[in-house]
Design a protein around this motif. Structure first.
Motif, PDB file in Angstrom:
ATOM      1  N   ASP A  38       0.824  -1.213   0.000  1.00  0.00           N
ATOM      2  CA  ASP A  38       0.000   0.000   0.000  1.00  0.00           C
ATOM      3  C   ASP A  38       0.858   1.262   0.000  1.00  0.00           C
ATOM      4  N   LEU A  39       1.976   1.196   0.704  1.00  0.00           N
ATOM      5  CA  LEU A  39       2.878   2.343   0.795  1.00  0.00           C
ATOM      6  C   LEU A  39       3.747   2.502  -0.442  1.00  0.00           C
ATOM      7  N   GLY A  40       3.618   1.563  -1.373  1.00  0.00           N
ATOM      8  CA  GLY A  40       4.367   1.662  -2.616  1.00  0.00           C
ATOM      9  C   GLY A  40       5.733   1.004  -2.587  1.00  0.00           C
ATOM     10  N   VAL A  41       5.997   0.181  -1.575  1.00  0.00           N
ATOM     11  CA  VAL A  41       7.273  -0.541  -1.541  1.00  0.00           C
ATOM     12  C   VAL A  41       7.263  -1.539  -2.693  1.00  0.00           C
ATOM     13  N   PRO A  42       8.301  -1.545  -3.505  1.00  0.00           N
ATOM     14  CA  PRO A  42       8.332  -2.459  -4.650  1.00  0.00           C
ATOM     15  C   PRO A  42       8.211  -3.921  -4.205  1.00  0.00           C
ATOM     16  N   PRO A  43       7.449  -4.715  -4.953  1.00  0.00           N
ATOM     17  CA  PRO A  43       7.252  -6.118  -4.579  1.00  0.00           C
ATOM     18  C   PRO A  43       8.547  -6.897  -4.351  1.00  0.00           C
ATOM     19  N   HIS A  44       9.612  -6.610  -5.116  1.00  0.00           N
ATOM     20  CA  HIS A  44      10.851  -7.374  -4.905  1.00  0.00           C
ATOM     21  C   HIS A  44      11.481  -7.048  -3.545  1.00  0.00           C
ATOM     22  N   ILE A  45      11.252  -5.848  -3.030  1.00  0.00           N
ATOM     23  CA  ILE A  45      11.745  -5.498  -1.703  1.00  0.00           C
ATOM     24  C   ILE A  45      10.884  -6.173  -0.635  1.00  0.00           C
ATOM     25  N   VAL A  46       9.570  -6.181  -0.846  1.00  0.00           N
ATOM     26  CA  VAL A  46       8.662  -6.867   0.076  1.00  0.00           C
ATOM     27  C   VAL A  46       9.025  -8.343   0.141  1.00  0.00           C
ATOM     28  N   GLU A  48      11.912  -9.695  -0.236  1.00  0.00           N
ATOM     29  CA  GLU A  48      13.111  -9.839   0.591  1.00  0.00           C
ATOM     30  C   GLU A  48      12.779  -9.712   2.071  1.00  0.00           C
ATOM     31  N   ILE A  49      11.928  -8.764   2.418  1.00  0.00           N
ATOM     32  CA  ILE A  49      11.575  -8.538   3.817  1.00  0.00           C
ATOM     33  C   ILE A  49      10.893  -9.758   4.422  1.00  0.00           C
ATOM     34  N   VAL A  50       9.940 -10.332   3.701  1.00  0.00           N
ATOM     35  CA  VAL A  50       9.190 -11.457   4.259  1.00  0.00           C
ATOM     36  C   VAL A  50       9.834 -12.812   3.994  1.00  0.00           C
ATOM     37  N   GLY A  51      10.861 -12.832   3.164  1.00  0.00           N
ATOM     38  CA  GLY A  51      11.604 -14.067   2.960  1.00  0.00           C
ATOM     39  C   GLY A  51      10.991 -15.059   2.002  1.00  0.00           C
ATOM     40  N   HIS A  52      10.134 -14.574   1.099  1.00  0.00           N
ATOM     41  CA  HIS A  52       9.614 -15.485   0.078  1.00  0.00           C
ATOM     42  C   HIS A  52      10.769 -15.930  -0.810  1.00  0.00           C
ATOM     43  N   SER A  53      10.731 -17.179  -1.236  1.00  0.00           N
ATOM     44  CA  SER A  53      11.816 -17.731  -2.040  1.00  0.00           C
ATOM     45  C   SER A  53      11.859 -17.144  -3.437  1.00  0.00           C
ATOM     46  N   ASP A  54      10.718 -16.676  -3.908  1.00  0.00           N
ATOM     47  CA  ASP A  54      10.612 -16.203  -5.281  1.00  0.00           C
ATOM     48  C   ASP A  54       9.577 -15.093  -5.348  1.00  0.00           C
ATOM     49  N   ILE A  55       9.779 -14.138  -6.216  1.00  0.00           N
ATOM     50  CA  ILE A  55       8.826 -13.039  -6.380  1.00  0.00           C
ATOM     51  C   ILE A  55       7.451 -13.561  -6.787  1.00  0.00           C
ATOM     52  N   GLU A  56       7.412 -14.697  -7.472  1.00  0.00           N
ATOM     53  CA  GLU A  56       6.131 -15.287  -7.881  1.00  0.00           C
ATOM     54  C   GLU A  56       5.266 -15.618  -6.673  1.00  0.00           C
ATOM     55  N   VAL A  57       5.885 -16.063  -5.587  1.00  0.00           N
ATOM     56  CA  VAL A  57       5.127 -16.372  -4.373  1.00  0.00           C
ATOM     57  C   VAL A  57       4.463 -15.101  -3.857  1.00  0.00           C
ATOM     58  N   THR A  58       5.232 -14.036  -3.761  1.00  0.00           N
ATOM     59  CA  THR A  58       4.693 -12.759  -3.286  1.00  0.00           C
ATOM     60  C   THR A  58       3.559 -12.292  -4.181  1.00  0.00           C
ATOM     61  N   MET A  59       3.770 -12.343  -5.481  1.00  0.00           N
ATOM     62  CA  MET A  59       2.771 -11.824  -6.411  1.00  0.00           C
ATOM     63  C   MET A  59       1.518 -12.700  -6.450  1.00  0.00           C
ATOM     64  N   GLN A  60       1.673 -14.024  -6.341  1.00  0.00           N
ATOM     65  CA  GLN A  60       0.501 -14.898  -6.353  1.00  0.00           C
ATOM     66  C   GLN A  60      -0.383 -14.647  -5.142  1.00  0.00           C
ATOM     67  N   VAL A  61       0.232 -14.373  -4.000  1.00  0.00           N
ATOM     68  CA  VAL A  61      -0.541 -14.177  -2.777  1.00  0.00           C
ATOM     69  C   VAL A  61      -1.132 -12.780  -2.696  1.00  0.00           C
ATOM     70  N   TYR A  62      -0.384 -11.756  -3.156  1.00  0.00           N
ATOM     71  CA  TYR A  62      -0.791 -10.373  -2.908  1.00  0.00           C
ATOM     72  C   TYR A  62      -1.131  -9.541  -4.142  1.00  0.00           C
ATOM     73  N   ALA A  63      -0.796  -9.989  -5.321  1.00  0.00           N
ATOM     74  CA  ALA A  63      -1.003  -9.167  -6.518  1.00  0.00           C
ATOM     75  C   ALA A  63      -2.466  -8.835  -6.758  1.00  0.00           C
ATOM     76  N   HIS A  64      -3.363  -9.690  -6.333  1.00  0.00           N
ATOM     77  CA  HIS A  64      -4.791  -9.431  -6.549  1.00  0.00           C
ATOM     78  C   HIS A  64      -5.253  -8.153  -5.856  1.00  0.00           C
ATOM     79  N   THR A  65      -4.511  -7.678  -4.875  1.00  0.00           N
ATOM     80  CA  THR A  65      -4.908  -6.470  -4.159  1.00  0.00           C
ATOM     81  C   THR A  65      -4.302  -5.212  -4.766  1.00  0.00           C
ATOM     82  N   LEU A  66      -3.264  -5.346  -5.559  1.00  0.00           N
ATOM     83  CA  LEU A  66      -2.550  -4.173  -6.062  1.00  0.00           C
ATOM     84  C   LEU A  66      -3.369  -3.245  -6.963  1.00  0.00           C
ATOM     85  N   PRO A  67      -4.099  -3.714  -7.950  1.00  0.00           N
ATOM     86  CA  PRO A  67      -4.778  -2.781  -8.852  1.00  0.00           C
ATOM     87  C   PRO A  67      -5.815  -1.871  -8.191  1.00  0.00           C
ATOM     88  N   THR A  68      -6.424  -2.305  -7.111  1.00  0.00           N
ATOM     89  CA  THR A  68      -7.478  -1.518  -6.499  1.00  0.00           C
ATOM     90  C   THR A  68      -6.968  -0.565  -5.419  1.00  0.00           C
TER      91      THR A  68
END
Length: 76
Positions: A38-46, A48-68
């Motif tokens: 929400d604050l605009g932190v780039p997904p690749h930084i997020v 790293e912070i949460v320790g997902h193994s791959d950006i795909e994991v982050t995007m699959q879980v959270y990308a649905h919320t980004l456009p709105t």
């Protein structure tokens, strides 16, 4: 900072003291990621912070919320 196992073992008492009801640690993690995006932190930084193994994991879980979401600057 607490070791993960110590925090998990202490979470019930911490949660009760803070008046958080039935909030799970996983719920806090999800909220943290949502707020960072929400604050605009780039997904690749997020990722790293949460320790997902791959950006795909982050995007699959959270990308649905980004456009709105509307991102507002912290300071004008």
């Amino acid at each position: 900072m607490s070791e993960p196992d110590n925090l998990r073992q202490s979470w019930g008492a911490i949660r009760k003291t803070a008046g958080l009801g039935t909030v799970r640690l996983h719920d806090l993690r999800h909220t943290c990621v949502s707020l960072l995006l929400d604050l605009g932190v780039p997904p690749h930084i997020v990722r790293e912070i949460v320790g997902h193994s791959d950006i795909e994991v982050t995007m699959q879980v959270y990308a649905h919320t980004l456009p709105t979401r509307s991102v507002r600057p912290l300071a004008s």
